[in-house]
Design a protein around this motif. Structure first.
Motif, PDB file in Angstrom:
ATOM      1  N   ALA A 260     -15.967   4.271   5.264  1.00  0.00           N
ATOM      2  CA  ALA A 260     -15.115   4.645   4.278  1.00  0.00           C
ATOM      3  C   ALA A 260     -16.105   4.800   3.074  1.00  0.00           C
ATOM      4  N   TYR A 261     -15.595   5.575   2.360  1.00  0.00           N
ATOM      5  CA  TYR A 261     -16.850   5.753   1.004  1.00  0.00           C
ATOM      6  C   TYR A 261     -15.896   6.676  -0.192  1.00  0.00           C
ATOM      7  N   PHE A 262     -16.464   6.347  -1.195  1.00  0.00           N
ATOM      8  CA  PHE A 262     -15.796   6.954  -2.391  1.00  0.00           C
ATOM      9  C   PHE A 262     -16.762   8.124  -2.866  1.00  0.00           C
ATOM     10  N   GLU A 263     -16.220   9.042  -3.472  1.00  0.00           N
ATOM     11  CA  GLU A 263     -16.702  10.239  -3.956  1.00  0.00           C
ATOM     12  C   GLU A 263     -16.245  10.663  -5.200  1.00  0.00           C
ATOM     13  N   ALA A 264     -16.966  10.650  -6.433  1.00  0.00           N
ATOM     14  CA  ALA A 264     -16.375  11.053  -7.743  1.00  0.00           C
ATOM     15  C   ALA A 264     -16.192  12.522  -7.820  1.00  0.00           C
TER      16      ALA A 264
ATOM     17  N   ILE B  42       0.879  -1.096   0.205  1.00  0.00           N
ATOM     18  CA  ILE B  42      -0.019   0.078   0.051  1.00  0.00           C
ATOM     19  C   ILE B  42       0.871   1.461   0.062  1.00  0.00           C
ATOM     20  N   LEU B  43       1.956   1.164   0.661  1.00  0.00           N
ATOM     21  CA  LEU B  43       2.838   2.274   0.904  1.00  0.00           C
ATOM     22  C   LEU B  43       3.223   2.882  -0.713  1.00  0.00           C
ATOM     23  N   LYS B  44       3.682   1.859  -1.561  1.00  0.00           N
ATOM     24  CA  LYS B  44       4.311   1.968  -2.872  1.00  0.00           C
ATOM     25  C   LYS B  44       3.090   2.699  -3.727  1.00  0.00           C
ATOM     26  N   LEU B  45       1.862   2.708  -3.280  1.00  0.00           N
ATOM     27  CA  LEU B  45       0.728   3.222  -4.021  1.00  0.00           C
ATOM     28  C   LEU B  45       0.642   4.774  -3.836  1.00  0.00           C
TER      29      LEU B  45
ATOM     30  N   MET C 254      -2.563   9.421  -4.810  1.00  0.00           N
ATOM     31  CA  MET C 254      -2.170   8.091  -5.200  1.00  0.00           C
ATOM     32  C   MET C 254      -1.713   7.917  -6.518  1.00  0.00           C
ATOM     33  N   ASN C 255      -0.706   6.956  -6.851  1.00  0.00           N
ATOM     34  CA  ASN C 255      -0.173   6.721  -8.177  1.00  0.00           C
ATOM     35  C   ASN C 255      -1.174   6.168  -9.338  1.00  0.00           C
ATOM     36  N   ASP C 256      -2.506   5.739  -8.685  1.00  0.00           N
ATOM     37  CA  ASP C 256      -3.320   5.217  -9.701  1.00  0.00           C
ATOM     38  C   ASP C 256      -4.406   6.336  -9.759  1.00  0.00           C
ATOM     39  N   GLY C 257      -4.124   7.498  -9.490  1.00  0.00           N
ATOM     40  CA  GLY C 257      -5.144   8.694  -9.785  1.00  0.00           C
ATOM     41  C   GLY C 257      -6.063   9.091  -8.798  1.00  0.00           C
ATOM     42  N   PHE C 258      -6.358   8.334  -7.860  1.00  0.00           N
ATOM     43  CA  PHE C 258      -7.261   8.628  -6.826  1.00  0.00           C
ATOM     44  C   PHE C 258      -6.847   9.604  -5.730  1.00  0.00           C
ATOM     45  N   MET C 259      -7.665  10.180  -5.081  1.00  0.00           N
ATOM     46  CA  MET C 259      -7.055  10.801  -3.761  1.00  0.00           C
ATOM     47  C   MET C 259      -7.800  10.203  -2.548  1.00  0.00           C
ATOM     48  N   VAL C 260      -7.029  10.486  -1.537  1.00  0.00           N
ATOM     49  CA  VAL C 260      -7.683   9.969  -0.153  1.00  0.00           C
ATOM     50  C   VAL C 260      -7.768  11.267   0.827  1.00  0.00           C
ATOM     51  N   ASP C 261      -8.786  11.232   1.276  1.00  0.00           N
ATOM     52  CA  ASP C 261      -9.093  12.157   2.490  1.00  0.00           C
ATOM     53  C   ASP C 261      -9.090  11.622   3.850  1.00  0.00           C
ATOM     54  N   GLY C 262      -8.113  11.741   4.682  1.00  0.00           N
ATOM     55  CA  GLY C 262      -8.094  10.934   5.940  1.00  0.00           C
ATOM     56  C   GLY C 262      -7.444  11.754   7.123  1.00  0.00           C
ATOM     57  N   THR C 263      -6.790  11.144   8.067  1.00  0.00           N
ATOM     58  CA  THR C 263      -6.331  11.797   9.247  1.00  0.00           C
ATOM     59  C   THR C 263      -5.181  10.817   9.630  1.00  0.00           C
TER      60      THR C 263
ATOM     61  N   LYS D 234      -6.762   2.289   9.104  1.00  0.00           N
ATOM     62  CA  LYS D 234      -7.874   2.899   8.153  1.00  0.00           C
ATOM     63  C   LYS D 234      -7.391   2.887   6.738  1.00  0.00           C
ATOM     64  N   MET D 235      -6.421   2.865   6.299  1.00  0.00           N
ATOM     65  CA  MET D 235      -5.905   3.001   4.837  1.00  0.00           C
ATOM     66  C   MET D 235      -5.587   1.503   4.274  1.00  0.00           C
ATOM     67  N   LYS D 236      -5.854   0.543   5.214  1.00  0.00           N
ATOM     68  CA  LYS D 236      -5.741  -1.019   4.808  1.00  0.00           C
ATOM     69  C   LYS D 236      -7.027  -1.242   4.029  1.00  0.00           C
ATOM     70  N   VAL D 237      -8.100  -0.496   3.948  1.00  0.00           N
ATOM     71  CA  VAL D 237      -9.408  -0.708   3.323  1.00  0.00           C
ATOM     72  C   VAL D 237      -9.298  -0.307   1.836  1.00  0.00           C
ATOM     73  N   TYR D 238      -7.956   0.571   1.575  1.00  0.00           N
ATOM     74  CA  TYR D 238      -7.994   1.330   0.122  1.00  0.00           C
ATOM     75  C   TYR D 238      -8.126   0.203  -0.969  1.00  0.00           C
ATOM     76  N   PRO D 239      -7.314  -0.858  -0.906  1.00  0.00           N
ATOM     77  CA  PRO D 239      -7.039  -1.746  -2.173  1.00  0.00           C
ATOM     78  C   PRO D 239      -8.639  -2.300  -2.263  1.00  0.00           C
ATOM     79  N   SER D 240      -9.368  -2.537  -1.319  1.00  0.00           N
ATOM     80  CA  SER D 240     -10.661  -3.170  -1.231  1.00  0.00           C
ATOM     81  C   SER D 240     -11.683  -2.267  -2.172  1.00  0.00           C
ATOM     82  N   ILE D 241     -11.534  -1.086  -1.548  1.00  0.00           N
ATOM     83  CA  ILE D 241     -12.573  -0.124  -2.264  1.00  0.00           C
ATOM     84  C   ILE D 241     -12.214   0.234  -3.503  1.00  0.00           C
ATOM     85  N   VAL D 242     -10.949   0.298  -3.904  1.00  0.00           N
ATOM     86  CA  VAL D 242     -10.637   0.515  -5.576  1.00  0.00           C
ATOM     87  C   VAL D 242     -10.712  -0.605  -6.311  1.00  0.00           C
ATOM     88  N   SER D 243     -10.892  -1.925  -5.744  1.00  0.00           N
ATOM     89  CA  SER D 243     -11.219  -2.832  -6.489  1.00  0.00           C
ATOM     90  C   SER D 243     -12.877  -3.076  -6.892  1.00  0.00           C
ATOM     91  N   GLN D 244     -13.595  -2.301  -6.176  1.00  0.00           N
ATOM     92  CA  GLN D 244     -15.203  -2.258  -6.403  1.00  0.00           C
ATOM     93  C   GLN D 244     -15.450  -1.278  -7.258  1.00  0.00           C
TER      94      GLN D 244
END
Length: 263
Positions: A242-246, A178-181, A201-210, A217-227
């Motif tokens: 955790a949710y996605f906002e276009a 995940i770190l390399k993403l 992120m290197n795949d074009g997404f942004m992440v809003d967190g604390t 919390k960041m461990k869910v990132y690959p799962s969210i992106v895969s969906q």
């Protein structure tokens, strides 16, 4: 009737004397061998033949071989039998870059230093250079480079040292996959949430967190992106839930973000 051969005592005495002489000679040779062996050991220990000839260092990336040698105190004039591996390990480990050290003696004249440095978890940009940041928050000011290697995220706007240390501690816990993403991490504090961060992120997404509990919390990132549908772009929020906002709906989520800022 057969006659027994009788050997007189006069005939036997020369043979006994000869046997005793051979035995005495063997004993003398044995003692002389031990004597010269001990002398050889003493000469060896007191001569340059027992001094360290080679120092093999492995596992160092940020510290140079010469820096490790200086920390160890070893030189080519150090007697290999006087080496205290534990004391040398402790001396090298005093450097904040070093995580662990193992020092072993390899006869006849080699010392092997196997070490592990603290993981690099990011970079800081300053004065046109990129400085590695370790998992313990140490910024390697002596290892600046003009080009970003891209093998760890760039940490930006972390003006407070305690926030930088907290962030690097979280990155240290993060799986390498995940770190390399992560491309860039910005510290964007608000009045309600001084731990707020924004990731690119290197795949074009942004992440809003604390910063707080970021690694977990960041461990869910690959799962969210895969969906997500292929070609989707937007912000993944990992605050409360955790949710996605276009990106098209980015302006309609101000209220949710204000709620997250209280985290």
């Amino acid at each position: 009737m057969s006659q027994k051969k009788i050997v007189s005592i006069e005939d036997r005495i020369p043979k006994l004397k000869q046997a005793r002489k051979k035995k005495a000679n063997r004993r003398l040779v044995f003692y002389l061998s031990i004597f010269f062996f001990l002398i050889s050991i003493i000469v060896y220990l007191q001569s340059p033949l027992s001094d360290v000839k080679t120092i093999n260092i492995k596992g160092n990336e940020f510290l140079s071989d010469n820096e490790v040698k200086d920390l160890s105190g070893l030189t080519t004039e150090t007697n290999i039998w006087s080496i205290n591996g534990e004391r040398i390990s402790e001396a090298i480990a005093e450097n904040p870059i070093v995580d662990s050290v193992d020092v072993t003696r390899e006869l006849p004249r080699t010392v092997k230093i196997d070490m592990k440095e603290v993981n690099r978890v990011g970079y800081m940009r300053q004065d046109g250079n990129y400085y590695p940041i370790l998992g313990n928050g140490t910024v390697l000011r002596t290892a600046g480079q003009q080009v970003n290697r891209g093998d760890a995220p760039l940490l930006l706007d972390f003006d407070e040292e305690d926030k930088l240390h907290s962030m690097t501690a979280e990155l240290e816990k993060l799986p390498a996959s995940i770190l390399k993403l992560i491309s860039e991490i910005y510290w964007v504090p608000t009045e309600k949430n001084t731990n707020k961060i924004m990731l690119y992120m290197n795949d074009g997404f942004m992440v809003d967190g604390t910063i707080r509990d970021f690694a977990e919390k960041m461990k869910v990132y690959p799962s969210i992106v895969s969906q997500l549908e292929e070609g989707s772009k937007g912000i993944i929020h990992i605050g409360v839930g955790a949710y996605f906002e276009a990106f098209d709906n980015a302006g309609s989520q101000e209220e949710e973000e204000q709620q997250e800022d209280t985290e």
